[in-house]
Design a protein around this motif. Structure first.
Motif, PDB file in Angstrom:
ATOM      1  N   ASP A   1      -3.063  -3.270 -15.018  1.00 45.47           N
ATOM      2  CA  ASP A   1      -4.063  -3.380 -16.074  1.00 45.47           C
ATOM      3  C   ASP A   1      -3.432  -3.432 -17.461  1.00 45.47           C
ATOM      4  OD1 ASP A   1      -6.001  -3.288 -14.103  1.00 45.47           O
ATOM      5  OD2 ASP A   1      -6.365  -1.138 -14.333  1.00 45.47           O
TER       6      ASP A   1
ATOM      7  N   GLU B   1      -8.843   0.802  -2.729  1.00 46.46           N
ATOM      8  CA  GLU B   1      -9.946   0.002  -3.251  1.00 46.46           C
ATOM      9  C   GLU B   1     -11.212   0.358  -2.495  1.00 46.46           C
ATOM     10  OE1 GLU B   1      -8.625  -3.977  -2.623  1.00 46.46           O
ATOM     11  OE2 GLU B   1      -7.249  -3.917  -4.325  1.00 46.46           O
TER      12      GLU B   1
ATOM     13  N   GLU C   1     -16.352  -3.016  -0.133  1.00 44.83           N
ATOM     14  CA  GLU C   1     -17.551  -3.678  -0.622  1.00 44.83           C
ATOM     15  C   GLU C   1     -18.655  -3.516   0.410  1.00 44.83           C
ATOM     16  OE1 GLU C   1     -17.126  -7.676  -1.953  1.00 44.83           O
ATOM     17  OE2 GLU C   1     -15.110  -7.298  -2.726  1.00 44.83           O
TER      18      GLU C   1
ATOM     19  N   LEU D   1      -2.445   0.606  -2.404  1.00 47.32           N
ATOM     20  CA  LEU D   1      -3.367   0.016  -3.375  1.00 47.32           C
ATOM     21  C   LEU D   1      -4.597  -0.549  -2.660  1.00 47.32           C
ATOM     22  CD1 LEU D   1      -0.874  -1.785  -5.751  1.00 47.32           C
ATOM     23  CD2 LEU D   1      -2.598  -0.138  -6.475  1.00 47.32           C
ATOM     24  N   ARG D   2      -4.353  -1.293  -1.599  1.00 46.65           N
ATOM     25  CA  ARG D   2      -5.457  -1.878  -0.833  1.00 46.65           C
ATOM     26  C   ARG D   2      -6.376  -0.802  -0.271  1.00 46.65           C
ATOM     27  NH1 ARG D   2      -3.213  -3.813   4.087  1.00 46.65           N
ATOM     28  NH2 ARG D   2      -3.643  -1.679   4.684  1.00 46.65           N
TER      29      ARG D   2
ATOM     30  N   ARG E   1       0.001  -7.634  -8.740  1.00 47.30           N
ATOM     31  CA  ARG E   1       0.001  -6.536  -7.761  1.00 47.30           C
ATOM     32  C   ARG E   1       1.386  -6.403  -7.126  1.00 47.30           C
ATOM     33  NH1 ARG E   1      -4.673  -5.215  -4.258  1.00 47.30           N
ATOM     34  NH2 ARG E   1      -3.921  -3.756  -2.728  1.00 47.30           N
TER      35      ARG E   1
ATOM     36  N   ARG F   1      -1.663   0.661 -10.761  1.00 44.03           N
ATOM     37  CA  ARG F   1      -2.850   0.142 -11.445  1.00 44.03           C
ATOM     38  C   ARG F   1      -2.634   0.074 -12.952  1.00 44.03           C
ATOM     39  NH1 ARG F   1      -7.635   3.225  -8.132  1.00 44.03           N
ATOM     40  NH2 ARG F   1      -7.796   1.724  -6.428  1.00 44.03           N
TER      41      ARG F   1
END
Length: 102
Positions: free
Chosen positions: A27, A59, A62, A55-56, A33, A23
């Motif tokens: 960033d 997250e 949602e 990484l996925r 990615r 990350r």
């Protein structure tokens, strides 16, 4: 053909550190990615897809909303689609048939 995992179990601490490092590259250095996952994976001797999966998984999911909210969203999208179709038909109706602009 089955792939052979060439590394042992990876602790949660190492996974969290790998995610943080990837990350930071994404960033801070504005890396993609994929590029960040490759870089971090090379340092850990794991496959880049493994880091990408970490990484996925890190997250936050949602929230999908309530059924009523989703139904309203579907209705709104259907209305937008209908309006787009009407606009397209109007534009096609006004297109010259001989290829020249009006």
């Amino acid at each position: 053909m089955n792939s052979i995992r060439r590394y042992g179990p990876v602790s949660d601490e190492v996974r969290r550190a790998a995610v943080a490092a990837a990350r930071a590259l994404m960033d801070g250095a504005n890396w993609s990615r994929t590029r960040a996952a490759r870089e971090v994976a090379a340092g850990l001797s794991v496959h880049p897809n493994t880091v990408s999966n970490w990484l996925r998984d890190a997250e936050p999911a949602e929230p999908c909303g309530t059924v009523a909210e989703l139904q309203e969203q579907v209705r709104s999208l259907q209305d937008q689609l209908r309006a787009s179709h009407i606009t397209m038909r109007e534009l096609e109706r006004h297109q010259p048939t001989d290829g020249r602009a009006r």
